[in-house]
Structures are given as C-alpha cells and as structure tokens.
Design a protein around this motif. Structure first.
Motif, PDB file in Angstrom:
ATOM      1  N   GLU A 127       0.711  -1.518   0.218  1.00  0.00           N
ATOM      2  CA  GLU A 127      -0.148   0.452   0.072  1.00  0.00           C
ATOM      3  C   GLU A 127       1.077   1.191   0.411  1.00  0.00           C
ATOM      4  OE1 GLU A 127      -3.107  -0.601   2.252  1.00  0.00           O
ATOM      5  OE2 GLU A 127      -1.984  -1.738   3.413  1.00  0.00           O
ATOM      6  N   LEU A 128       2.109   0.700   0.529  1.00  0.00           N
ATOM      7  CA  LEU A 128       3.252   1.947   0.266  1.00  0.00           C
ATOM      8  C   LEU A 128       3.618   2.482  -1.620  1.00  0.00           C
ATOM      9  CD1 LEU A 128       4.710   1.723   3.048  1.00  0.00           C
ATOM     10  CD2 LEU A 128       2.753   2.844   2.644  1.00  0.00           C
ATOM     11  N   PRO A 129       4.349   3.767  -1.673  1.00  0.00           N
ATOM     12  CA  PRO A 129       3.691   4.656  -0.896  1.00  0.00           C
ATOM     13  C   PRO A 129       2.829   5.556  -1.167  1.00  0.00           C
ATOM     14  CG  PRO A 129       4.947   5.062  -2.837  1.00  0.00           C
ATOM     15  CD  PRO A 129       4.818   4.467  -2.711  1.00  0.00           C
ATOM     16  N   GLN A 130       2.363   6.461   0.297  1.00  0.00           N
ATOM     17  CA  GLN A 130       0.873   7.221   0.030  1.00  0.00           C
ATOM     18  C   GLN A 130       1.753   8.729   0.433  1.00  0.00           C
ATOM     19  OE1 GLN A 130      -2.251   6.087  -0.341  1.00  0.00           O
ATOM     20  NE2 GLN A 130      -1.982   3.618  -0.416  1.00  0.00           N
ATOM     21  N   ILE A 131       1.002   9.517  -0.663  1.00  0.00           N
ATOM     22  CA  ILE A 131       1.289  11.299  -0.421  1.00  0.00           C
ATOM     23  C   ILE A 131      -0.488  11.795  -0.382  1.00  0.00           C
ATOM     24  CG2 ILE A 131       2.198  13.298  -1.522  1.00  0.00           C
ATOM     25  CD1 ILE A 131       3.770  12.121  -2.752  1.00  0.00           C
ATOM     26  N   TRP A 132      -0.404  12.718   0.723  1.00  0.00           N
ATOM     27  CA  TRP A 132      -1.968  12.569   1.264  1.00  0.00           C
ATOM     28  C   TRP A 132      -1.643  14.533   1.269  1.00  0.00           C
ATOM     29  CZ3 TRP A 132      -3.012   8.641   5.349  1.00  0.00           C
ATOM     30  CH2 TRP A 132      -3.226   7.094   4.837  1.00  0.00           C
ATOM     31  N   TYR A 133      -2.668  15.392   0.959  1.00  0.00           N
ATOM     32  CA  TYR A 133      -2.621  16.286   1.031  1.00  0.00           C
ATOM     33  C   TYR A 133      -3.587  17.313   1.505  1.00  0.00           C
ATOM     34  CZ  TYR A 133      -4.382  17.988  -3.513  1.00  0.00           C
ATOM     35  OH  TYR A 133      -4.851  18.370  -4.519  1.00  0.00           O
ATOM     36  N   GLN A 134      -3.527  18.298   1.756  1.00  0.00           N
ATOM     37  CA  GLN A 134      -5.002  19.750   1.685  1.00  0.00           C
ATOM     38  C   GLN A 134      -4.609  20.398   2.337  1.00  0.00           C
ATOM     39  OE1 GLN A 134      -6.923  18.580   6.099  1.00  0.00           O
ATOM     40  NE2 GLN A 134      -4.612  18.890   6.892  1.00  0.00           N
ATOM     41  N   ILE A 135      -5.678  21.291   1.666  1.00  0.00           N
ATOM     42  CA  ILE A 135      -5.424  22.943   2.262  1.00  0.00           C
ATOM     43  C   ILE A 135      -6.724  22.894   3.629  1.00  0.00           C
ATOM     44  CG2 ILE A 135      -6.357  24.881   0.506  1.00  0.00           C
ATOM     45  CD1 ILE A 135      -5.345  23.450  -2.084  1.00  0.00           C
ATOM     46  N   PHE A 163       4.253   9.322   2.885  1.00  0.00           N
ATOM     47  CA  PHE A 163       4.391   7.544   3.281  1.00  0.00           C
ATOM     48  C   PHE A 163       4.733   6.682   2.519  1.00  0.00           C
ATOM     49  CE2 PHE A 163       0.697  10.334   4.927  1.00  0.00           C
ATOM     50  CZ  PHE A 163       1.071  10.000   6.836  1.00  0.00           C
ATOM     51  N   ASP A 164       5.997   6.173   3.228  1.00  0.00           N
ATOM     52  CA  ASP A 164       7.681   5.424   2.324  1.00  0.00           C
ATOM     53  C   ASP A 164       7.392   3.600   2.783  1.00  0.00           C
ATOM     54  OD1 ASP A 164       7.813   6.387  -0.663  1.00  0.00           O
ATOM     55  OD2 ASP A 164       8.102   7.738   0.674  1.00  0.00           O
ATOM     56  N   LYS A 412       9.954  10.185  13.488  1.00  0.00           N
ATOM     57  CA  LYS A 412       9.258  10.405  14.344  1.00  0.00           C
ATOM     58  C   LYS A 412       7.929  10.376  14.886  1.00  0.00           C
ATOM     59  CE  LYS A 412       9.592  15.558  17.007  1.00  0.00           C
ATOM     60  NZ  LYS A 412       9.972  16.380  16.580  1.00  0.00           N
ATOM     61  N   TYR A 413       7.381  10.447  13.681  1.00  0.00           N
ATOM     62  CA  TYR A 413       5.809  10.368  14.272  1.00  0.00           C
ATOM     63  C   TYR A 413       5.594   9.053  14.110  1.00  0.00           C
ATOM     64  CZ  TYR A 413       6.328  15.062  13.953  1.00  0.00           C
ATOM     65  OH  TYR A 413       6.689  16.700  14.715  1.00  0.00           O
ATOM     66  N   SER A 414       5.952   7.912  13.160  1.00  0.00           N
ATOM     67  CA  SER A 414       5.202   7.053  12.722  1.00  0.00           C
ATOM     68  C   SER A 414       5.348   5.952  14.145  1.00  0.00           C
ATOM     69  CB  SER A 414       5.849   6.484  11.350  1.00  0.00           C
ATOM     70  OG  SER A 414       7.270   6.563  11.760  1.00  0.00           O
ATOM     71  N   ILE A 415       6.666   6.313  14.580  1.00  0.00           N
ATOM     72  CA  ILE A 415       7.106   5.211  15.682  1.00  0.00           C
ATOM     73  C   ILE A 415       5.685   5.393  17.054  1.00  0.00           C
ATOM     74  CG2 ILE A 415       8.636   4.480  17.335  1.00  0.00           C
ATOM     75  CD1 ILE A 415      10.990   5.125  15.541  1.00  0.00           C
ATOM     76  N   PRO A 416       5.861   7.060  17.973  1.00  0.00           N
ATOM     77  CA  PRO A 416       4.925   7.051  18.585  1.00  0.00           C
ATOM     78  C   PRO A 416       3.703   6.350  18.281  1.00  0.00           C
ATOM     79  CG  PRO A 416       6.546   9.051  17.905  1.00  0.00           C
ATOM     80  CD  PRO A 416       6.551   7.278  17.341  1.00  0.00           C
ATOM     81  N   LEU A 417       2.958   6.712  17.185  1.00  0.00           N
ATOM     82  CA  LEU A 417       1.220   6.654  16.592  1.00  0.00           C
ATOM     83  C   LEU A 417       1.608   4.978  15.833  1.00  0.00           C
ATOM     84  CD1 LEU A 417       0.969   9.855  15.624  1.00  0.00           C
ATOM     85  CD2 LEU A 417      -0.204   8.800  16.963  1.00  0.00           C
ATOM     86  N   ASN A 429       7.938  -2.478  10.399  1.00  0.00           N
ATOM     87  CA  ASN A 429       8.824  -1.343  10.310  1.00  0.00           C
ATOM     88  C   ASN A 429       7.990  -0.549  10.487  1.00  0.00           C
ATOM     89  OD1 ASN A 429      11.209  -2.551   9.564  1.00  0.00           O
ATOM     90  ND2 ASN A 429       9.661  -3.393   7.844  1.00  0.00           N
ATOM     91  N   PRO A 430       8.514   0.315  10.573  1.00  0.00           N
ATOM     92  CA  PRO A 430       8.088   2.313  10.701  1.00  0.00           C
ATOM     93  C   PRO A 430       7.540   2.609   8.980  1.00  0.00           C
ATOM     94  CG  PRO A 430       9.683   2.347  12.327  1.00  0.00           C
ATOM     95  CD  PRO A 430       9.985   0.978  11.369  1.00  0.00           C
ATOM     96  N   MET A 431       6.535   3.423   9.404  1.00  0.00           N
ATOM     97  CA  MET A 431       6.571   3.946   7.893  1.00  0.00           C
ATOM     98  C   MET A 431       7.265   4.857   7.898  1.00  0.00           C
ATOM     99  SD  MET A 431       3.066   4.384   7.473  1.00  0.00           S
ATOM    100  CE  MET A 431       1.455   2.752   8.052  1.00  0.00           C
TER     101      MET A 431
END
Length: 572
Positions: A127-135, A163-164, A412-417, A429-431
């Motif tokens: 399912e990787l990679p993903q790129i998500w964006y918002q305004i 996310f890779d 930094k964010y993928s591990i804690p979450l 593995n963490p993303m």
RNA sequence: CGGGGCGUAGCGCAGCCUGGUAGCGCACCUGCCUUGGGAGCAGGGGGUCGGAGGUUCGAAUCCUCUCGCCCCGACCA
C-alpha cells in the motif's frame, strides 16, 4: 464579473499603522480586512487570489500523485500526547476542553493526525508509498502576529505528507515535492530560493529540511547566499567562515579596562578591532551552567546553540554573580574548569582578549583549546561578508519570506503513533514520513511585495483575481456601453473555445468618473486593462493597457479579441 | 515575555499641554451638473471621544486601572 456586483472596498487613504507594502496594498485595494491581531478576512478579490493559488497547488500536487483529503481542525489531546508535542509545544498551541472536560487542541499542523490515519489503515508494503495533502486552516497562537497576512494566528496551508517503506522511498517523495514546489512558485510568478533550513520542531536530529524563500524587504527571515558555488541557507543553519584575522602573538597579560563592559566599549577603549575579542556568555542549560564563546564581531545563534545544549536560557546578572563570582561584563573563559565550555570554530586559530574574571580588567593572549579545554561547534550567526565554508566565496544576505518548506521526518511520528507495515519478509517496520507545507497567503503577499509600483499591485498573470479588466469610460455614452458589453461577452466565449476554460473578465460598469476607474484599476492590479472611450471609438478603436509596463496599444474593434488574447500570453 | 507608541465619524487627522456646547479633509446620502487620471455647486446624515472608576460645579482633556491595536526587541556580557 461586474464591478457593481462585486464588493471591492478600495481606500484612498490607508490606515496609518500598516508597515508592509503587501499589507498596505491588500487593504487599500479591497482584498482583505483585519478582524483582530493576526486574523484576516479575505474579501471577494482576496479570496479569488487564494483560489487561483490553490488551483496551481492542486494541479502540481496531483501531478506527483498526491491525493487531496481533508482533516479536522479540532484534535483530541491524546494523539498529540503520544508524540510528546502536547507538552513540548507550549503556548503556541490553542488548547480547550470539550463539554465533557476532555482536552482538545486546534491543529497547528497535521503530522500526528496523518500518521494516526496511516497507523489505522495501512498494513502492507504493497500500500506504500502514499502522498496525502490538504488545503486546510491552521491555528497558532503566535507570540507576535505581524506584516498583515504574513504571520497570522489563523491561516490556510497546503500541507502534504508522504509515507514510504524505506529511506530510498522517502528520497523520491522528497524530491518529487521539491520539483512540484519549483513548478508552483514559477507558475505563481515569484522570485524565490530553495535553501538549507532547520528542521525545528518538525523533525528529529540530523533531519533534512529545505525552505523556499521569496526575497522581499518585508521578510522576517534572513538567508545567506554564495555567488561562487550557489550555497544558500537560512541563517539559522548557515555555515560560514569568518573573515581571517592576524595572529597577534600576545603574551598573557591583564589590561585595565575600567567600566568597559560591552564589546563596543572595550574595542573603543583598547583600540583593538572586535574580531580580537571573545564574547563569553553564561547560559543555563538543562544540565547546568555553560559558557558559550564566540568572536567579538559575531552574534551567537541561539538555535544553533539549542541544537548543542537543548533548551537553554541566558543567565541573569544575579546568576552570573553567584555561579561565576564575577560582575557581568568582565566574564572570561579561563579558570572555570568545572563549567562546560562551547566555543565557535572561529576561535580555533588566534589569540584573543576577553574578560579577566575581575571587575575592571580584561585579559590579552587567550587561546581557547590551548590554555583550557573547550568543545568546538558552529554557534555563530553567519552574516554578509563572511566566506562560504564550501568554496570560500563571499556571502551576501537577503531578507526573505518563507513561502514553503519540505522536511524529511523519518519515523518521528510513525513510531509513537504505531504507523507500521509488514514488509516482504513479514517483518514489521515503521513508515518513513515526510511533510511539506506551502502558505497560499504568503505566496500572494510575496507576489505583491515583489511586483508593485506607486499606483498599486501588479499581479503575475496566473494568480491575478481576474485575467483582464474592461474599463468603459463613460457609462452615459450608449456606444461605449454597447462596445464594452459586446467585448465582455465575446472574450469569455472565445477564450473558452481555445482552452476549455472561461476567461475571467472584470468589467467596471460603475457610473463614476474615468479618473476613479483608472485609479482603482491600477490599484487592484489586474495585468491587462481594456479601455473603451468615446475618443478612440470615433476611430473605431479600443485601447489595451499592460499594467506592468504601462504600454498602451490602440487596436481596431474587429481586431480587439485576437489582440487581447495574444497579449495575454505575452505577459508573464 | 520586555520596551515604546497609538485608540476622537468608514479612512486620514486636529482638539488634550492650559477642563467650559466635538471639529476638519476624504468617503457616504439627495439634487443639479459633469465624463480620458480619485471633478464642481447646494443641501444632508453619522461620533456614549476604546472601556471602567476617580478628581471637579463641569472631563475627549487631569489621575488610576483595564482592554485593544501597531512597532521594536527577545539581547548584551
């Protein structure tokens, strides 16, 4: 669109308390109004500009495979607590409780929420990679909002997150974003630089980050540039080599410097240039007092020192007295064997003067690292005139507005979450994440800063609220109105056939004097004006004016549409 | 957070020092006139002077507190 149907409150006189050009013009030309400190209302013209910018953003993001989504602005505290940022961020975050007393906050950014979604939904490397964006709207309780729309407490941001499965994947996502950003800023008609930057509160130690900077005097940030090798960096991270100094070969010697405390006072008194002095600063770090040593002609860069020490603060005068047993102004690096010393690289070679640890005296002949131990780091602020640490060229500096940034976040964010996936071998593995921001309002403000004259704004074509403005000079003259209306409808239709899009045309159908229309048109800054008046209609002509150059072309009515469209593609 | 400045009509300002019926320009409304760079004439509407408290016969003006906005700085040894 008809001027009489649009709310465009232009002002002849500007409010007295504005300073930045972009703020002045946005207010005068009726693009924005201020609600409170750091809170701005976007009026119809301003909103049209933001939407034009957003259109460019969306097109370029879609080109790199990013998918638009929308995240809540209101967040539960727990998610921010998981990454530690609930505690580390402090007063900049708006916090509140819901009716049940649950801690909530308003989103300053969306790393946590994005990683949360990924942790719930992505399970496999397939399912990787993903790129998500918002305004999306962001809220930050800024210490000091300033520069109109430049630094506000609520603002819209285009933020994307990648996310890779591995570092190589992150490199690709990062590079795709860098390329998209170049395309975006070019389309928006901006002059800008990509510079090395400080990952700050976003990334971890050693993280890679770049900022995109639009040079203008209203800028809050400063960058240094090397014309030799092209090195560019935010002064927060910029490396530089200080101008060389002669080795004075002074013997150690106390000199009497009565009441001379500051660098200026001491250099003036001893008639020795500041680069032969050492500033010795006492800091209080989490691990206790630290002395920071920098050359007298340089400034300490607190962010650089923060990377060495963690959060530190300056010692108070009382602390200087109690810890060092000296009066502020005469601190020297020698003799404090029990205190950690951080010295800037520039002090490695040479022979210096600093305080003698004794009121009224300085000491000559100091050699850091020789007479006492120090740890060497880059802790000075790079400045214009320093040499480039890569090629030796001379650095210059510019004031800039940060219009975009890209960060490699790693885990930094993928591990804690708990945003993890199973790889081909069934291993968890963490993303590997990246985050990438752009401020549409800053793009608009930068465009105005970089492109205006005494009469008003000059919009780059792609982000102007309208493509052109028709100005019928006398609404009481039937011929003027008839030709203007015909051109108005024709232009929109014909343009449509060529490109599949409607041309955005504003017609100033107000029954006001020509002078008012000319002034407002120049102020509002639409790149092309079509002027229709009785004088030229007599010769069966209309006029096309290019806002940027002021050039006016008279063309036959039959040729008007073709000429206008041709000219539209000539301007940038 | 520290320092400075400013709050009087939509905008720009005067009045405050030295207390005594709140003014000017622009904008706005009506009418006439005018139509190639923010026209002209005539008439008109709009302000609890940021807020609270105090001094005084009387406060936009003096005093205290408070709120808001802007700017500078967040450093020096």
């Amino acid at each position: 669109m008809r001027f009489t149907k649009l709310f465009i409150p232009t002002m002849r006189e500007a409010p007295s308390d504005v300073t930045a050009v972009c703020q002045l013009l946005m207010l005068r030309a009726g693009y924005v109004r201020q609600l409170a400190a750091g809170l701005y209302i976007f009026l119809p013209l301003g909103w049209r500009v933001l939407n034009k910018v957003n259109r460019v953003l969306k097109e370029e993001m879609e080109k790199i495979g990013a998918q638009e989504i929308s995240m809540p602005v209101l967040h539960p505290a727990e998610i921010w607590q998981k990454t530690g940022r609930w505690d580390s961020i402090g007063e900049e975050m708006f916090r509140l409780k819901d009716r049940n007393g649950r801690d909530m906050c308003l989103g300053m950014t969306h790393e946590e929420i994005m990683a949360w979604v990924a942790s719930k939904e992505i399970k496999s490397y397939k399912e990787l990679p993903q790129i998500w964006y918002q305004i999306q709207t962001k809220l930050r309780d800024e210490a000091r909002p300033r520069g109109g729309v430049l630094r506000t407490r609520e603002f819209i941001m285009k933020d994307s997150y990648s996310f890779d499965a591995d570092e190589e994947g992150l490199d690709i996502s990062y590079q795709l974003h860098a390329e998209a950003y170049h395309a975006i800023f070019q389309r928006c008609g901006l002059k800008y630089y990509q510079v090395d930057s400080d990952p700050g509160m976003m990334g971890g130690a050693g993280a890679t980050a770049h900022e995109f900077m639009a040079p203008t005097p209203a800028g809050e940030d400063e960058i240094v540039l090397c014309s030799g090798c092209g090195y560019t960096a935010n002064v927060e991270v910029a490396r530089s080599v200080a101008s060389p100094i002669d080795n004075m070969n002074w013997e150690i010697e106390e000199v009497f410097t009565p009441e001379k405390r500051t660098i200026n006072e001491v250099t003036g008194f001893l008639k020795i240039p500041a680069q032969y002095l050492i500033k010795t600063l006492l800091m209080i770090s989490p691990d206790g007092p630290v002395l920071a040593l920098i050359r007298g002609d340089h400034d300490l860069h607190e962010k650089k020192l923060t990377r060495v020490l963690g959060e530190f603060r300056h010692a108070t005068k009382d602390e200087i007295r109690s810890i060092l047993n000296i009066e502020a102004g005469f601190i020297g690096p020698m003799g404090h064997d029990n205190i950690r010393k951080i010295a800037d690289f520039t002090l490695k070679d040479g022979n210096f003067i600093s305080g003698a640890n004794k009121s009224g005296y300085h000491i000559k002949g100091i050699k850091p690292g020789v007479q006492f131990d120090v740890e060497w780091y880059d802790i000075q602020t790079a400045k214009a005139g320093d040499s480039c640490f890569k090629c030796g060229g001379i650095l210059r500096s510019e004031k800039v507005i940060e219009i975009g940034n890209i960060f490699k976040l790693g885990t930094k964010y993928s591990i804690p979450l708990g945003a993890v996936f199973l790889d081909k071998n069934g291993q968890e593995n963490p993303m590997i994440m990246g985050s990438y921001g752009i401020g549409p309002a800053r793009i608009a403000a930068s465009a105005i800063e970089q492109s205006n004259d005494k009469d008003g704004i000059i919009w780059p074509r792609n982000i102007s609220p309208f493509d052109l403005q028709i100005i019928p000079l006398n609404m009481s003259d039937p011929k003027t109105v008839e030709e203007s209306e015909e051109l108005y409808s024709k232009l929109r239709e014909i343009y449509n056939h060529l490109t599949g899009e409607a041309m955005d045309v504003l017609i100033d159908d107000r029954d006001v004097r020509p002078g008012v229309k000319f002034k407002d048109a120049d102020l509002i800054g639409i790149p092309l004006q079509v002027i229709i008046g009785e004088k030229t209609l007599k010769n069966n002509q209309i006029e096309i004016k290019v806002r940027r150059s002021g050039e006016v072309r008279k063309v036959a009515i039959e040729e008007a549409v073709r000429e206008i469209i041709a000219l539209y593609y000539e301007i940038r």
